[in-house]
Design a protein around this motif. Sequence first.
Motif: not given
Length: 379
Positions: A316-323
């Motif tokens: 979505g609009g969330v950027v990061g390494d969690h996926v």
Amino acid sequence: MTTAVLEYPEGRLSLSRPGGDPSLRAWDAADELLLEEVFRRVDAGTEPKVLVVDDQFGALALGLHRYQPDLLADSATLLEALAHNARMNPGVSAKATVMSWLEPPETSYDAVVLRIPRHADYLAWLLRWVNGVLKDDGLLFAGGMIKHLPDRSVEVFAQAVETEIVCPARKKARVVVCRRGAAGLDPWPGTWKGYGPDDLGFTVAALPAVFARERLDIGTRLLLPHVKATVSGLVSNARVLDLACGNGVVGLSALAVRPKMAVTFTDVSSQAVLSARRNVSAAFPDSPASFEHADGIAGSAGLFDLILLNPPFHEGGVVGDHVALRLFAQAAKHLSPGGRLLMVGNRHLGYHRSLRRFFPQVRQLDASPKFVVLEAGLQ
């Protein structure tokens, strides 16, 4: 995990995101406004047929439970999120099945409730598709956060549907109420876009919701020579997984080396799975490839000798390494003895360190100013 209470015209819902960033809510102001507009304009007493498209975490499905809407989502994540949030709200029930673009509904609807996607092509495709299922007197409710609305949104709506009202913006969100338009998907030229064969030796194409559908992205370009070299060294009966496959270009590059190899393509996006399946059928019609619409690797998938991955760095609009971290953990459980994970990722996300949480062996194979190719193994 952050649990927040969504207040809507018929009560309150406790909602949270299963997995992902625990600090983020499972709903936003666009969900609130969509629920308000549907309850204002759709009489439940008439038993209307309602469809919810691309709900994120179940806020719309549960909030509209009195209508018992059909659910359609490109992302495989909705099913788990909906089940999770239904358990948190025992007095509220929603349909337990979520349709995808692999088998979309063919019935007609009095109301369609749609989360506006971030990409203009997918929005244009969705609106044309909705025209095919919305009844003559039906209503389309489309809503999203203003900062996430795609460029050319006004133009895209004007070309596809009849806008009845643009509701006043509130809480940085907006809802548009529309009537069915004349535009359809056939023969709209934007359904399939692609590239090749100059870079690849074969052509790939993809539906609008698929990452990098019009050009080979820089990270994948850096990865492909290493895919070919690694696949060349595998035994003939090796199992290969193209994880988060997108249009399937990475797995297709493996098939270009070993056309009879058992390659599994999986993606959270049903449009990606459809695209990969179409591309494999066109380039390697005799391939024994298989295709899975799933959020990561299914527990029953078995072991693979090689897992190929260009992990998404946004949800979505969330950027990061969690996926990526979730996919790394799954990959470590599904590697055969001596198997390898081969991946490319953004350098600034520090995947060298992240991989070492799951794999004792990690080495860098290649790098550019923005991307790095890494190989990881269990032994």
